[in-house]
Write an enzyme that holds these catalytic residues in place. Sequence first.
Site, short mmCIF file in Angstrom:
data_model
loop_
_atom_site.label_atom_id
_atom_site.label_comp_id
_atom_site.label_asym_id
_atom_site.label_seq_id
_atom_site.Cartn_x
_atom_site.Cartn_y
_atom_site.Cartn_z
N ASP A 368 0.86 -1.18 0.00
CA ASP A 368 0.00 0.00 0.00
C ASP A 368 0.90 1.24 0.00
O ASP A 368 2.11 1.13 0.23
CB ASP A 368 -0.90 -0.04 1.25
CG ASP A 368 -1.78 1.18 1.35
OD1 ASP A 368 -2.33 1.61 0.33
OD2 ASP A 368 -1.92 1.71 2.47
N LYS A 369 0.32 2.40 -0.25
CA LYS A 369 1.13 3.63 -0.26
C LYS A 369 0.89 4.46 1.00
O LYS A 369 1.78 4.62 1.83
CB LYS A 369 0.83 4.47 -1.50
CG LYS A 369 1.69 5.73 -1.59
CD LYS A 369 1.30 6.59 -2.77
CE LYS A 369 0.01 7.34 -2.52
NZ LYS A 369 0.14 8.37 -1.45
N ARG A 488 -1.27 15.29 -2.37
CA ARG A 488 -2.62 14.73 -2.56
C ARG A 488 -3.56 15.87 -2.91
O ARG A 488 -3.73 16.81 -2.13
CB ARG A 488 -3.08 14.03 -1.28
CG ARG A 488 -2.17 12.87 -0.87
CD ARG A 488 -2.41 12.45 0.55
NE ARG A 488 -3.74 11.90 0.77
CZ ARG A 488 -4.04 10.61 0.63
NH1 ARG A 488 -3.10 9.75 0.28
NH2 ARG A 488 -5.25 10.17 0.85
N ASP A 570 -4.81 6.20 -4.57
CA ASP A 570 -4.52 7.56 -5.02
C ASP A 570 -4.59 7.68 -6.54
O ASP A 570 -4.56 6.69 -7.27
CB ASP A 570 -3.13 7.99 -4.54
CG ASP A 570 -3.21 8.76 -3.23
OD1 ASP A 570 -4.33 9.09 -2.82
OD2 ASP A 570 -2.17 9.01 -2.62
N LYS A 665 -7.06 -5.41 -4.90
CA LYS A 665 -5.77 -5.71 -4.29
C LYS A 665 -5.65 -7.21 -4.03
O LYS A 665 -4.62 -7.82 -4.31
CB LYS A 665 -5.62 -4.94 -2.98
CG LYS A 665 -5.45 -3.44 -3.14
CD LYS A 665 -5.23 -2.77 -1.78
CE LYS A 665 -5.01 -1.27 -1.93
NZ LYS A 665 -4.74 -0.62 -0.62
N ASP A 684 -1.36 -0.87 6.09
CA ASP A 684 -1.57 -0.34 7.44
C ASP A 684 -3.02 -0.10 7.79
O ASP A 684 -3.34 0.19 8.95
CB ASP A 684 -0.82 0.99 7.59
CG ASP A 684 -1.50 2.12 6.84
OD1 ASP A 684 -1.84 1.92 5.65
OD2 ASP A 684 -1.72 3.19 7.43
#
Length: 1030
Positions: A368-369, A488, A570, A665, A684
């Site tokens: 994940d980012k 973002r 994102d 995912k 997370d």
Amino acid sequence: MNQYFLLIACLQLWSLITPVNPASTWGPLIFIFAVSATKEAWDDYNRYISDKQANEKEVWIVKNGTRKHIQAQDIRVGNIVWIRENEEVPCDLVLIGTSDSQGICHVETAALDGEIDLKTRVIPLTCVGLDSEQLHKIKGVIECPNPDKDIRRLDANIRLFPPFIDNDICPLTISNTLLQSCYLRNTEWACGVAVKQIAIQVYPKLIYKAKTEVEFTKGLIIINLNFSGNETKLGMSRGVPEPKLTAMDAMIDKLTGAIFLFQIAVVVVLGSAGNVWKDTEARKQWYVKYVDDEPWYQILVIPLRFELLCSIMIPISIKVSLDFVKSLYAKFIDWDEEMYDHETDTPAHAANTAISEDLGQVEYILTDKTGTLTENKMIFRRCCIGGTFYGNESGDALRDVELLNAVANNSPHVIKFLTVMTLCNTVIPIKSSSGAILYKAQSQDEDALVNAASNLHMVLVNKNGNTAGQRIKTFVDAVDKYAQLGLRTLCLGWRELESAEYLEWSRSFKEANSALIDRDWKVAEVCQKLEHSLEILGVSAIEDRLQAGVPETIEILRQSGINFWMLTGDKQSTAIQIALLCNLISSEPKGQLLYINGRTVDEVARSLERVLLTMRITTSEPKELAFVVDGWALEIILSRYTEAFTELAVLSKTAICCRVTPSQKAQLVKLLKSCDYRTLAIGDGGNDVRMIQQADIGVGISGREGLQAARAADYSIGKFRFLKRLILVHGRYSYNRTAFLSQYSFYKSFFSFLSGIAGTSLFNSVSLMAYNVFYTSIPVLTTVLDKDLSEKTVMQNPEILLYCQAGRLLNPSTFAGWFGRSLYHAIIVFLITIHAYANEKSEMEELSMVALSGSIWLQAFVVTLEMNSFTFLQFLAIWGNFIAFYIINFFISSVPSAGMYTIMFRLCRQPTYWVTLLLISGVGMGPVLALKYFRYTYRPSAINILQKAERSRGPMYTLVNLESQLRSDMENTNISFSTAPVKNKNSVYEPLLSDSPISSRRSLVSSSFDIFQPAQSRTTSSFPRNIKAN
């Protein structure tokens, strides 16, 4: 495997066929079962005590208008339950009243989702204004759908009966509930209606979805149903995770099957030979008496004896040994101070103790980012309002003088922008006792935006009711300038509504918001009717900085041969910029990024075809290729072009998947697993849980989004940078140690198989049991402390992880080497013992003890030879156990009834005994030592060379300069240390090793997946990039 040993133990109870005492199998088997049963019983007892305490806990409910105490297990649907501050919520409740005048309360949900921040819960609109006395007399109905385990969602309705309200329907969401196991905090009291979401049984001919109606009046149950099981959201979300089978466990199972087939072949051959010998030779002997008229099963006696003798080939102690050392591997991770995050006071933790060796074989990391690679600390940095950029010079819009002046002068564009930024969110303002306003947000982005607006004097003070249109549509054409900086971005727009349009839309929204089925979809559809023709007010830009050490960690892990995929929600430009900053991809000219875009099936197909052809053409070039795909195109690809995308996944080292959903995912992880790659997923947040659980190894980061990912994962760490040590140190050591332990367990078992064709055992039952359980098991368990290279060397040379990824230490070839060594040693022990005592008038027990002593000597030398490092504990376990062998047998020889009376005393006085053991050790270990010396000196592997550098205390080489050093020393040694993916991972010669089954898997691209071109024009070539060759 347990069933196999149980069958063998039962066969040994048949006195006609058993060659040894049944205790030799029943003893270890009972010990293993006792250990497992004791562990399970202890866990069950602890669960029983925990459940008993929870069930018998006293709670307050309303009964006939008054409050009374009952036990939690006696709560029924429809009861009004009162909770006081710091008390645990005993069941799922629909909140109807609190001590707060605004109708809010705060709950701690750490036991439910792991999130440490307090959540705010509010009473439904229909319950606003009810005082404590009215809550004792409240009457109404709650409607909810079938039970589910989604702790973030509740689609239900509540209707209060007159005189409280005129039977008006009010929608309920998860924000109106108190779920089981939460704690009430910072609120004096709260009350709610007990509700269990259940399915009512309906007549078969009725075709509609069943729903539950919970009617409550003065605390009495109107509808009383029989329930089974725990149907709260927490109860339904609990479950036993599916066990994960490591690559090494799968290999051990295959090797065990091969040994079993070999065992059957031996039984058939020797059993048949034994029957022939019995009919031709044994009947001629005067001391052997056979009945002429034998029963039909007599022909099975000798084969079954050999089956019982051969059963020792599959070691009964291997399961206990592996479970024990794997538990220690997990503890090593828990105890590792270098993986302790001092900032958040978070240690590393291994929740799954069975898969540590898989960490050393990871080939793909899917990450994940937000919150995983970044800190998830959102800071409002810049904005563009009405075409004017703020914060470009200082990097902080809140300190931009021009923006502050615009706010002070009530600039219409700026005021509109700040108003939308303040109102259009799910943030709940809370006024503290001191008068200060605090914000509770479900999103870090929303929290940053509202606090930024507050700093610019646009303060969110209160929200009355459910705010319609809480979402602002993110436009695809948002300003790329901020995205290129890794910020973002969010576009803010607005539109004025006519009164009639709003009233008509409000009715549609209320109807959609009250739906019990597909509520989210219906609400989204209604909102789309409103969110059009918006006037773009501006763009906000929020910074989410990279965690410390992320670029270095990714670079080192990529050098070790691990491929990275970033899966993020994102937008594309932001994800690409973050990927560049953290060394996930390289910029031109070193790297090239290929785009897969499109909104239709044809567009996506053409884009995928172009990228795939580019990958095929440039596979021989040194340029680093990566591809990027968004969620819309990915949805089409996964449903229509799975085979082509699978080929692309094999060819590419790096991928960036943007705007992906949690289910996508998990699908990508499943796709890579279908290619027979070992995958590790790290995240997370709660949206990463499905990906983490789907991967071979799941790693959760204890971040600002809570502990959901960490609790669902096999391993949890405080920061992403600790992943480097988790894989390179703990994963590699675990793989090396487990590979040796498992093969050694089979190796030592072949010593016990010494017999003639009569099916008689050379060793007695006590010796057999002690040999397997005690004499040979204790020394080898100290391999958990063995290190072939120091941690510093391992971290400096990540390329050596290729040995583990390729399965070079445990495969059929290495197992055959151990099997050959075991067979050679068994023959040496047997022949030398028999010939040394051929002319001696020795008892069978003496001969047995000599052979057993020779086996013990060889075992001690083999374990010592295979150890790479020595500690006092290892030395004590190996040679202390060797001395204990003699002490124990001296003691047994002094007991008249033990069957070995005086044997060890007599043997130790005979020079022949010591000469025989020295001869066995010399002949047995001589060739092994010579071969090891030859390969270590003249055909060293990269690991051998690093070991030499460590032991000589000379300059520490890394694999970058080792190649030149090797070429100067050995021109004929073919060793490659290139960090680029290679087609054949066996470029480094390793003693007693050859290609692993992993490195020799069939290439996925050997058969083309190109579905876009005619078959005759499909490109056929080899693809050396990231392919496991034949």
